[in-house]
Motif scaffolding. Structure first.
Motif: not given
Length: 254
Positions: A235-252
């Motif tokens: 669960g923690l790994r999934e939440r981390r990956d979700q945050l990374r994806r959100m951060w990547s999309r916001s930067r793009s």
């Protein structure tokens, strides 16, 4: 459909003939595959004797006690190779009643009025599901554990830890068993999560779960804690990956 139930065993000499007899009587068209982890009490030998007299019963002997998930992966691979259309799971201790297997079969076919499914779970915690002879502490542990799983992993399945199940062969092929690393009881939750993430349809049907009356349970507090520890890590790994994806999309976008 060709249907086979995979029944993993370890130290179930008191139960194996009893449960196989009930299963073969309840649904004579369903085949059975016993996967024994080299039980010292002779469970494998008893299963061999039954298989010698009944061509619809097969036995796989594993060299070591490798865990529930490892036994199921071995059994599933054998059943897929043999060409079965539906491959199921059930315990050997009588907690999963063969007389209720028809409910799961109807659900996977869609003949019960609901939609056909890729994975059907016999659930204790949906309306109509019950447990028999469980102490309140164990019921609270199971209910609480499943609530934790739903909240942490973001799934809606009420009984992700249940072990009375049916898979369509196409579902198991899509899940790619070779990539599954879970060996213990956490295998059950792992497979549910994988099925949902793969876009497969999952249904739960109510069952009556009965606590074993003979032999020793393999589920302990230590096993339960270890399963929850692994689920927490996922669960923690999934939440981390979700945050990374959100951060990547916001930067793009920026």
């Amino acid at each position: 459909m060709r249907v086979i139930m995979v029944v993993p065993t370890y130290q179930e000499a008191d139960n194996i003939a009893w449960i196989l007899g009930r299963l073969r009587t309840a649904l004579p068209a369903v085949d059975v595959l016993v996967v024994d982890d080299n039980s010292p009490d002779g469970t494998g030998r008893i299963a061999d004797e039954i298989a010698a007299a009944d061509p619809q019963v097969q036995v796989l002997h594993r060299v070591n006690k490798g865990g529930l998930g490892a036994a199921y992966r071995h059994g599933f691979a054998h059943a897929l190779e043999a060409g079965y259309d539906v491959i199921g799971e059930m315990d050997a201790d009588g907690s999963h009643q063969p007389e209720q297997l028809h409910r799961l079969l109807a659900a996977i076919e869609g003949s019960d009025g609901g939609p056909a499914a890729d994975l059907v779970i016999g659930s204790r915690w949906v309306p109509g599901g019950t447990v028999v002879n469980w102490p309140r502490r164990r019921e609270a542990l199971s209910r609480g554990g499943n609530l934790y799983v739903r909240a942490l992993l973001g799934i809606s399945v009420k009984d992700a830890t249940a072990g009375f199940r049916l898979f369509r062969r196409e579902a198991l092929e899509k899940l790619d068993l070779a990539t599954v690393r879970s060996t213990g009881y956490v295998f059950q939750t792992d497979m549910v999560v994988r099925a949902l993430r793969a876009g497969l349809s999952v249904r739960e049907v109510p069952i009556e779960f009965v606590e074993r009356v003979r032999g020793d349970s393999k589920m302990s507090g230590k096993v339960a804690v270890e399963s929850l520890r692994r689920i927490t890590a996922w669960g923690l790994r999934e939440r981390r990956d979700q945050l990374r994806r959100m951060w990547s999309r916001s930067r793009s976008r920026g």
